[in-house]
Enzyme design. Sequence first.
Site, PDB file in Angstrom:
ATOM      1  CE1 TYR A 100     -34.066 -14.319  10.482  1.00 24.26           C
ATOM      2  CE2 TYR A 100     -33.251 -12.413   9.311  1.00 24.26           C
ATOM      3  CZ  TYR A 100     -34.262 -13.058  10.014  1.00 24.26           C
ATOM      4  OH  TYR A 100     -35.455 -12.414  10.221  1.00 24.26           O
ATOM      5  CE  LYS A 134     -39.470 -13.078  25.152  1.00 25.63           C
ATOM      6  NZ  LYS A 134     -40.594 -12.277  25.696  1.00 25.63           N
ATOM      7  CG  ASP A 169     -42.112  -9.347  24.904  1.00 30.08           C
ATOM      8  OD1 ASP A 169     -41.007  -8.819  25.135  1.00 30.08           O
ATOM      9  OD2 ASP A 169     -42.645 -10.135  25.706  1.00 30.08           O
ATOM     10  CG  ASP A 216     -35.978  -9.161   8.984  1.00 23.35           C
ATOM     11  OD1 ASP A 216     -36.326  -8.187   8.304  1.00 23.35           O
ATOM     12  OD2 ASP A 216     -36.020 -10.339   8.570  1.00 23.35           O
ATOM     13  CG  ASP A 247     -39.823  -4.734   7.414  1.00 20.06           C
ATOM     14  OD1 ASP A 247     -38.789  -4.097   7.095  1.00 20.06           O
ATOM     15  OD2 ASP A 247     -40.304  -5.638   6.716  1.00 20.06           O
TER      16      ASP A 247
END
Length: 358
Positions: free
Chosen positions: A142, A191, A223, A247, A251
């Site tokens: 970001y 990852k 994942d 992020d 959620d």
Amino acid sequence: MNYNIAVIRGDGIGPEIVTEAVRALDAAAKRFGFSLTYRDVPMGGCAIDEFGTPLPKDTVSVCKDSDAVLLGAVGGPKWETLPGHLRPEAGLLGIRAALGLYANLRPAVLFDPLRDACPLKPEIVSGGLDILMVRELTGGIYFGERGRSTGERGEEAYDTERYSTFEIERIGRIGFESARKRSKKLTSVDKANVLESSRLWRETMHRLAKEYPDVACDDMLVDNAAMQLVRNPARFDVVVTSNLFGDILSDEASMITGSIGMLPSASLGGGTLGLYEPIHGSAPDIAGTDAANPLATILSAAMLLRYSLNQPQAADAIDRAVAKALDEGYRTADIAAGRRAIGTREMGKIVCRLIETT
Ligand code: NAD
């Protein structure tokens, strides 16, 4: 002992829910023998209206001089057509940056009486759900280099995931320290089978783990983490991860609990100063109607006591009071599911009574 709290009521339901959280803080302070001094500061749409900017300089300096910041929510349709840097949300990003808040802590707790709100099958959540997501907030993709260019096949765009050992270490420490305060179990999500930045993340976390031999730390690919959250959420306690993965996963974890009006958050930096707010927005559709659920903000106040003021007993008392209020059947409209709903103020009063007695 007296603490200074900066209070940003904000827009929409912000003032209503913050009023109840301040009442809960006062009840907890009274019971545990400390006092709190509040300073109201403007941010968001109300600050745009009064001062022409979403984040007045004075607001930043009062927040910096405080022990903690309590925030309701900002934004609303009135300010949606303004340019990006003048919108209420710019105040949010600005205050996080000004206070150097690089860690976002989001507990996702499924309260027993609200099990019906959980979208997962009952057998999947039979072991309960109590996860603390620790997300890196000021680094990664970001904030990395980005751009557009024209390649052989036309227009291209790129974003860059970049992490330094320093950034990984400091968020990693928040993860380990948080795990120490809970069940001493930490999952680091990355990852590392594909991304170099994740390989540095994993190496750094392994090195850090040696400093926290009392915390059981494992790695999980993002994942797989996304799958396990809906397959066996009880296997998680504290999860630490990057900005992008955090992020998305936070959620996902929030959704499992079923109610946006119940979820608090904390944003922390290097010291004890932190900013505490519900994860929901300013809900302009119900503002001023005494229909908002104040519990996410009240639980954020409990996090404030735990993380910034180091008053764990007072924090526990608020957490217990909220759980008891739900156990006793009290519901605001968003979680009523057919029961009689009470208003924002009444829910606040009930929680205060239970803080004093539970
Ligand atoms: P929202 O979270 O405000 O509302 C979504 C839905 O959930 C609405 O139906 C609302 O009534 C309901 N809801 C939210 N909180 C509730 C509560 N405590 N009790 C009962 N019901 C509740 O999201 P939105 O409608 O997408 O955004 C509204 C405004 O809030 C926008 O301007 C947005 O930019 C802003 N926003 C601010 C923050 C923040 O201040 N941190 C976060 C998200 C959105």
